[in-house]
Enzyme design. Structure first.
Site, PDB file in Angstrom:
ATOM      1  N   LYS A 111      13.539 -42.245  73.888  1.00  0.00           N
ATOM      2  CA  LYS A 111      13.352 -41.602  74.404  1.00  0.00           C
ATOM      3  C   LYS A 111      13.903 -42.304  76.010  1.00  0.00           C
ATOM      4  O   LYS A 111      15.562 -41.663  76.746  1.00  0.00           O
ATOM      5  CB  LYS A 111      12.630 -41.500  75.441  1.00  0.00           C
ATOM      6  CG  LYS A 111      12.013 -40.750  77.019  1.00  0.00           C
ATOM      7  CD  LYS A 111      11.000 -40.416  77.234  1.00  0.00           C
ATOM      8  CE  LYS A 111      10.792 -40.361  78.478  1.00  0.00           C
ATOM      9  NZ  LYS A 111       9.036 -39.997  79.234  1.00  0.00           N
ATOM     10  N   GLU A 144      13.650 -51.994  68.487  1.00  0.00           N
ATOM     11  CA  GLU A 144      13.128 -51.736  67.237  1.00  0.00           C
ATOM     12  C   GLU A 144      14.102 -50.484  66.726  1.00  0.00           C
ATOM     13  O   GLU A 144      14.650 -50.264  65.234  1.00  0.00           O
ATOM     14  CB  GLU A 144      11.950 -51.846  67.233  1.00  0.00           C
ATOM     15  CG  GLU A 144      11.056 -52.849  67.510  1.00  0.00           C
ATOM     16  CD  GLU A 144      10.779 -53.168  69.288  1.00  0.00           C
ATOM     17  OE1 GLU A 144      11.328 -53.023  69.970  1.00  0.00           O
ATOM     18  OE2 GLU A 144       9.714 -53.804  69.252  1.00  0.00           O
ATOM     19  N   GLY A 172       6.297 -41.148  75.898  1.00  0.00           N
ATOM     20  CA  GLY A 172       6.402 -40.982  75.125  1.00  0.00           C
ATOM     21  C   GLY A 172       4.804 -40.833  73.993  1.00  0.00           C
ATOM     22  O   GLY A 172       5.153 -39.851  73.409  1.00  0.00           O
ATOM     23  N   ARG A 173       4.035 -41.727  74.107  1.00  0.00           N
ATOM     24  CA  ARG A 173       2.497 -41.271  74.003  1.00  0.00           C
ATOM     25  C   ARG A 173       1.869 -39.705  73.676  1.00  0.00           C
ATOM     26  O   ARG A 173       1.481 -39.443  72.937  1.00  0.00           O
ATOM     27  CB  ARG A 173       1.782 -42.133  73.697  1.00  0.00           C
ATOM     28  CG  ARG A 173       0.847 -41.830  75.311  1.00  0.00           C
ATOM     29  CD  ARG A 173       0.575 -43.985  75.424  1.00  0.00           C
ATOM     30  NE  ARG A 173       0.121 -44.169  77.473  1.00  0.00           N
ATOM     31  CZ  ARG A 173       1.243 -44.321  78.418  1.00  0.00           C
ATOM     32  NH1 ARG A 173       2.148 -44.732  76.860  1.00  0.00           N
ATOM     33  NH2 ARG A 173       0.700 -44.365  79.292  1.00  0.00           N
ATOM     34  N   GLU A 226      -2.582 -47.142  75.201  1.00  0.00           N
ATOM     35  CA  GLU A 226      -1.813 -47.518  76.453  1.00  0.00           C
ATOM     36  C   GLU A 226      -2.000 -47.051  77.292  1.00  0.00           C
ATOM     37  O   GLU A 226      -1.333 -47.425  78.406  1.00  0.00           O
ATOM     38  CB  GLU A 226      -0.219 -47.014  75.372  1.00  0.00           C
ATOM     39  CG  GLU A 226       0.952 -47.321  76.196  1.00  0.00           C
ATOM     40  CD  GLU A 226       2.209 -47.313  75.194  1.00  0.00           C
ATOM     41  OE1 GLU A 226       2.243 -48.383  74.590  1.00  0.00           O
ATOM     42  OE2 GLU A 226       2.882 -46.420  75.000  1.00  0.00           O
ATOM     43  N   HIS A 279     -17.308 -49.573  53.472  1.00  0.00           N
ATOM     44  CA  HIS A 279     -17.238 -50.640  52.939  1.00  0.00           C
ATOM     45  C   HIS A 279     -16.786 -51.296  53.367  1.00  0.00           C
ATOM     46  O   HIS A 279     -16.406 -52.589  52.339  1.00  0.00           O
ATOM     47  CB  HIS A 279     -16.637 -50.026  51.221  1.00  0.00           C
ATOM     48  CG  HIS A 279     -17.848 -48.816  50.879  1.00  0.00           C
ATOM     49  ND1 HIS A 279     -19.026 -49.831  49.683  1.00  0.00           N
ATOM     50  CD2 HIS A 279     -17.899 -47.651  50.737  1.00  0.00           C
ATOM     51  CE1 HIS A 279     -19.242 -48.560  49.010  1.00  0.00           C
ATOM     52  NE2 HIS A 279     -18.386 -46.597  49.703  1.00  0.00           N
ATOM     53  N   LYS A 308       8.666 -57.406  75.782  1.00  0.00           N
ATOM     54  CA  LYS A 308       9.774 -57.451  75.445  1.00  0.00           C
ATOM     55  C   LYS A 308      10.914 -58.348  75.595  1.00  0.00           C
ATOM     56  O   LYS A 308      11.955 -58.833  74.659  1.00  0.00           O
ATOM     57  CB  LYS A 308      10.271 -56.138  75.615  1.00  0.00           C
ATOM     58  CG  LYS A 308       9.795 -55.001  74.754  1.00  0.00           C
ATOM     59  CD  LYS A 308      10.097 -53.378  75.677  1.00  0.00           C
ATOM     60  CE  LYS A 308       8.837 -52.894  74.925  1.00  0.00           C
ATOM     61  NZ  LYS A 308       9.325 -50.828  75.714  1.00  0.00           N
TER      62      LYS A 308
HETATM   63  O1  F6P Z   1       5.251 -48.862  73.263  1.00  0.00           O
HETATM   64  C1  F6P Z   1       5.971 -49.222  74.852  1.00  0.00           C
HETATM   65  C2  F6P Z   1       6.964 -48.141  74.665  1.00  0.00           C
HETATM   66  O2  F6P Z   1       7.382 -47.761  76.185  1.00  0.00           O
HETATM   67  C3  F6P Z   1       5.787 -46.042  74.394  1.00  0.00           C
HETATM   68  O3  F6P Z   1       5.250 -46.266  75.081  1.00  0.00           O
HETATM   69  C4  F6P Z   1       7.654 -45.659  73.987  1.00  0.00           C
HETATM   70  O4  F6P Z   1       6.550 -44.430  72.846  1.00  0.00           O
HETATM   71  C5  F6P Z   1       7.289 -46.776  72.439  1.00  0.00           C
HETATM   72  O5  F6P Z   1       7.852 -47.640  73.575  1.00  0.00           O
HETATM   73  C6  F6P Z   1       9.447 -46.026  72.623  1.00  0.00           C
HETATM   74  O6  F6P Z   1      10.293 -45.742  73.515  1.00  0.00           O
HETATM   75  P1  F6P Z   1      11.141 -44.759  73.128  1.00  0.00           P
HETATM   76  O7  F6P Z   1      11.022 -43.154  73.317  1.00  0.00           O
HETATM   77  O8  F6P Z   1      12.039 -44.782  74.671  1.00  0.00           O
HETATM   78  O9  F6P Z   1      11.972 -45.723  72.266  1.00  0.00           O
END
Ligand code: F6P
Length: 545
Positions: A205, A211, A266-267, A352, A383, A509
């Site tokens: 987003k 990452e 995002g979630r 979250e 198990h 971060k």
């Molecule tokens: O894990 C933290 C977060 O900010 C989430 O809320 C989000 O879904 C994710 O990182 C990825 O963010 P982006 O879509 O901006 O890469």
């Protein structure tokens, strides 16, 4: 408001004192109607909540608490597009993503977002179908066989879980997910690919998550080493983002950027273009069915009295255990291999959203908020950690999610799996008394019997919800995800928190950004002795690099 000062809360506190010692085994014996009274059936899905430490009055009080917390008004505000995510000044409209085209307008900043979201949805669906039917080919004209989705958190978990869950519906393109910065993830995916027939999708987003960018660059570098030009990158890379300019700078053409909206967190975004890997996996028609399932759950949530309302009942039972029994955890157990990542998805959705200790106005919360969510596919979990659920000292409420059919039809495996789910819920509820244990050991010498019997006692009275899904298909998966979204929302309202921001994720971060250069350059030595020691250890491991 202080939720603990409401009259419903006070009455629930009294109710807890009166009923905490009651055992569900006796309740089932004395209430033949218990299941009939305590289950909710919708087309495609049924919730049995009778194995909870409640009676009719507890449910009435929990529903009253929801009303006193202002749930009706807060639900209306969310749906209307008001900016209820106040810390980020954003509306919260994932439910709009599931609206049909002829739905009534929903306004954000004066703009009706319904046509806008359908336009973006249609673009993404059309692209997915063009990959599936071979109209969109790679730079060398070959048909696309593999789709690699690069994203993390909300930009990864939803589509990943959904693609896995809908395995029987997956068509002719293999869909892969890369989320972790640990290079094992991307290395294993790239090792299976032919660059000529692969499309990479960068899903972020913000288009700024380190990452994701790290993996995106690694994918592009690999693609170039396979003999492809920069112009080919433009054909083989697409993006899902609200930052079109940043995606373009990476090398992705504007017409291959699928939009995300700032009014969808995002979630909560699997219903948007973030669902592209699912669209590619199952095709547009099945994806529309997924949206319809989510919408059906919305309609149920918005229009059903709380006593018969699945998300409200599940949320309020969670509040009952979290805040009155002080249970700190909640396990979600899908008896379905295809739903094996669903607990991981719910961890982000729930923790979250509701892992907060400040109320929406910045004041400290008045009570405990979100519990620790964990889970594993059944029967494997039996198990592993189920011993603690049965005989440990802690109360851990459980949700069992059990599909009623399997498309694979191998032997009696599905029936066996279902039987195990039902048996676990029964055992958790019933327990086993000392007398029953002694009777089972009747053939043993007395001393051995006395020693063993207490260890074979199960206290029982351990609560669970049973969610039966007639058939795990795109529609019912949509219902299931929306069910939990609304559950999380209701709980956030009760606890007075903002379920739609995530400031807690940011701090780590920032620190990681500072440490990475120290691992190869000059260490600053300004951390605590542990962090300095860890940096030093890493550097010694890499002395010969
Ligand atoms: O894990 C933290 C977060 O900010 C989430 O809320 C989000 O879904 C994710 O990182 C990825 O963010 P982006 O879509 O901006 O890469």
């Amino acid at each position: 408001m202080d939720i603990t000062a409401t009259s419903a809360w006070q009455l629930l506190q009294e109710k807890w004192q009166q009923t905490a010692a009651m055992h569900m085994r006796q309740q089932f014996e004395s209430e033949p109607q218990r299941f009939a009274d305590m289950h909710i059936a919708l087309p495609g899905m049924m919730l049995d909540f009778s194995k909870n430490r409640i009676d009719g009055e507890t449910i009435d009080l929990l529903c009253r608490l929801a009303a006193e917390a202002g749930l009706p008004e807060k639900t209306r505000t969310m749906r209307s597009g008001e900016k209820i995510n106040v810390s980020e000044n954003r509306a919260v409209l994932h439910t709009a993503l599931r609206l049909p085209t002829d739905a009534a307008p929903v306004y954000v900043d004066g703009e009706n977002v319904v046509p806008l979201l359908h336009r973006e949805l249609e673009r993404a669906l059309a692209f997915a179908d063009s990959l599936l039917d071979g109209r969109f080919t790679g730079a060398t004209g070959k048909r696309i066989t593999d789709f690699v989705h690069i994203g993390i958190g909300g930009s990864d978990l939803g589509p990943q879980v959904a693609v896995q869950a809908l395995h029987p519906y997956c068509r002719n393109i293999r869909v892969h997910f890369v989320s972790n910065s640990d290079d094992a993830n991307i290395a294993q995916v790239l090792g299976r690919l032919n660059a000529e027939t692969t499309v990479f999708c960068i899903a972020s987003k913000s288009f700024g998550t380190p990452e994701t960018l790290l993996n995106a660059h690694a994918a592009r570098d690999w693609f170039r080493t396979q003999g492809h030009s920069e112009a080919d990158v433009a054909r083989h890379f697409v993006a899902i983002s609200s930052e079109v300019a940043a995606a373009h700078q990476f090398g992705i053409e504007a017409d291959k950027v699928f939009a995300m909206f700032d009014w969808v967190g995002g979630r909560y975004s699997v219903w948007s273009a973030i669902g592209l890997p699912l669209m590619v996996a199952i095709g547009s028609e099945a994806f529309r069915s997924f949206l319809s399932g989510g919408h059906a759950m919305d309609e149920h949530f918005f229009n059903t009295p709380y006593r018969r309302n699945m998300p409200v009942i599940m949320a309020m039972l969670g509040v009952w255990y979290n805040n009155f029994y002080h249970a700190g955890g909640h396990t979600v157990v899908p008896y379905s291999h295809n739903l094996r990542r669903f607990p991981a998805y719910l961890q982000q959705l729930d923790m979250e959203s509701n892992g907060k200790s400040r109320k929406i106005n910045g004041e400290p919360v008045d009570c405990d908020t979100g519990p620790l969510i964990f889970g594993e596919e059944g029967v494997n979990c039996q198990h592993a950690y189920f011993q603690l659920l049965h005989q440990g000292t802690r109360l851990v409420p459980a949700d069992f999610i059990v599909p009623m059919s399997s498309p694979y039809r191998i032997g009696r495996q599905h029936r066996f799996t279902v039987a195990n789910a039902f048996a676990q819920a029964e055992a958790l509820m019933r327990g086993k008394t000392l007398d029953e244990a002694l009777l089972e050991l009747a053939s043993l010498p007395a001393a051995e019997r006395e020693m063993l019997a207490p260890q074979k006692v199960f206290p029982g009275n351990r609560p669970s919800n049973m969610i039966l899904v007639d058939d795990l298909n795109p529609y019912t998966l949509g219902m299931l995800i929306a069910l939990y979204e609304h559950k999380v929302f209701v709980q956030g309202v009760i606890w007075g928190i903002n379920s739609f921001d995530q400031w807690g994720v940011e701090y780590g971060k920032v620190l990681a950004k500072a440490i990475e250069p120290e691992l190869s350059g000059e260490p600053c030595g300004k951390h605590d002795s542990s962090t300095n020691g860890l940096i030093d250890y890493y550097r010694r491991c890499h002395q010969s690099d």
